[in-house]
Structure formats: C-alpha cells, structure tokens
Design a protein around this motif. Structure first.
Motif, PDB file in Angstrom:
ATOM      1  N   ALA A   1      19.062  61.943  76.535  1.00 45.16           N
ATOM      2  CA  ALA A   1      20.175  61.187  75.965  1.00 45.16           C
ATOM      3  C   ALA A   1      20.364  59.893  76.748  1.00 45.16           C
ATOM      4  N   VAL A   2      21.113  58.981  76.134  1.00 49.93           N
ATOM      5  CA  VAL A   2      21.569  57.768  76.817  1.00 49.93           C
ATOM      6  C   VAL A   2      23.084  57.797  76.752  1.00 49.93           C
ATOM      7  N   CYS A   3      23.723  57.662  77.899  1.00 48.74           N
ATOM      8  CA  CYS A   3      25.185  57.629  77.965  1.00 48.74           C
ATOM      9  C   CYS A   3      25.587  56.189  78.275  1.00 48.74           C
ATOM     10  N   VAL A   4      26.486  55.649  77.464  1.00 53.84           N
ATOM     11  CA  VAL A   4      26.881  54.244  77.587  1.00 53.84           C
ATOM     12  C   VAL A   4      28.320  54.155  78.080  1.00 53.84           C
ATOM     13  N   GLY A   5      28.533  53.337  79.090  1.00 57.27           N
ATOM     14  CA  GLY A   5      29.875  53.089  79.593  1.00 57.27           C
ATOM     15  C   GLY A   5      30.243  51.623  79.413  1.00 57.27           C
ATOM     16  N   VAL A   6      31.378  51.385  78.761  1.00 58.11           N
ATOM     17  CA  VAL A   6      31.913  50.029  78.605  1.00 58.11           C
ATOM     18  C   VAL A   6      33.118  49.956  79.532  1.00 58.11           C
ATOM     19  N   LEU A   7      33.017  49.143  80.575  1.00 63.50           N
ATOM     20  CA  LEU A   7      34.043  49.086  81.614  1.00 63.50           C
ATOM     21  C   LEU A   7      35.113  48.036  81.308  1.00 63.50           C
ATOM     22  N   THR A   8      36.321  48.284  81.808  1.00 67.22           N
ATOM     23  CA  THR A   8      37.395  47.297  81.645  1.00 67.22           C
ATOM     24  C   THR A   8      37.258  46.184  82.687  1.00 67.22           C
TER      25      THR A   8
END
Length: 160
Positions: free
Chosen positions: A80-87
C-alpha cells in the motif's frame, strides 16, 4: 503479481490535516493507519524510522517538499501507499549524496511494499507523480481524503 502505483493508493490510507511535531511523528501516524487497516504489523513504523535515519527520503520538489519514507517488507502484510497531507511542514533530511540539507515536507507518501523487488519500481512511479507541481499544489489544499484520492488517481491515469 504485477501492479502499479494506482493499485496501491486507497482512500482509507490518505490522511488530510495531519499535525505532526516532526518527521518521526508523521511516520508513526502513517504507519499506524497501515497497521489499523491490516496492511502492516507493529514494528513497521520503527522500521521506517530506522531506515529514514540511514537513507533519508526528503525530496526538494517544487512548489512544496515531499518525503517518501519506506522500509523493507518485514512488517508489511499487503502492499500500500499511505499519504499524509500536513497542515505545517516538517523537516526531513534530503535524499541523496548531500544529506546535510533538509527538506520542509508538506506531503508524505509512505510506501509499504510486500515484495522487496518491486520497491524500486514503485518509488520510480511515485517520483514521476510528484514531479507534477499542479498536483502538489492541489494536494496541499484538499479538505478530505476523497478529494486527495481523486486528484492522485486522475494524475496517475493521465501519465503514459
């Protein structure tokens, strides 16, 4: 089994609005999601963090920095690929020869690849994806995982 990057990105593995304190924190957050959803087991986050110390993954992409942390498949159950969009960005050491530089990353793409021999191909596909400045800008503005998923899949689908 042959698969591409698009096969590994699922909406349940996209986390928008993350507020980590540092690179280690974001790695543990994303690894936690992979563990919760049955794609990795305890110890995956530590593996990724340990590897990050030896082989940094920060990329000075424009207009925003990206990191692609990953580890060997020891604690991976399903790819899998886990994506994080940070503030707010966190500092990752820059990938490559000169590791004295750091990258302020707002987008994190964590790879969990079960088959070690496919890791290089997935990284290459991901690097192609993140060379799209419009995609990176759009991802930093998403409000939810659904928006991010649609942007990523549309961008991958357009690539040759």
């Amino acid at each position: 089994m042959t698969y591409t990057l698009i096969d590994l990105i699922r909406e349940e593995h996209i986390i928008v609005g993350l507020e980590p304190v540092d690179a280690e924190d974001v790695i543990r957050m994303l690894a936690g999601r992979l563990i919760e959803t049955g794609y990795a087991v305890e110890g995956f986050g530590q593996d990724v963090w340990d590897r990050e110390q030896e082989f940094p993954t920060g990329l000075p992409t424009e207009p925003v920095g990206v990191a692609i942390p990953h580890a060997d498949p020891d604690h991976v159950l399903k790819s899998a690929v886990c994506v994080g969009v940070l503030t707010e960005s966190v500092s990752f050491t820059q990938m490559g020869i000169d590791t004295s530089q750091s990258v302020e990353a707002l987008l994190i793409f964590m790879l969990a690849i079960k088959e070690k021999e496919k890791q290089v191909v997935m990284i290459q596909q991901l690097v192609e994806l993140i060379q799209n400045p419009n995609l990176l800008t759009s991802l930093t503005a998403v409000k939810d995982a659904d928006q991010a998923f649609n942007l990523i899949t549309a961008s991958v689908a357009r690539d040759p």
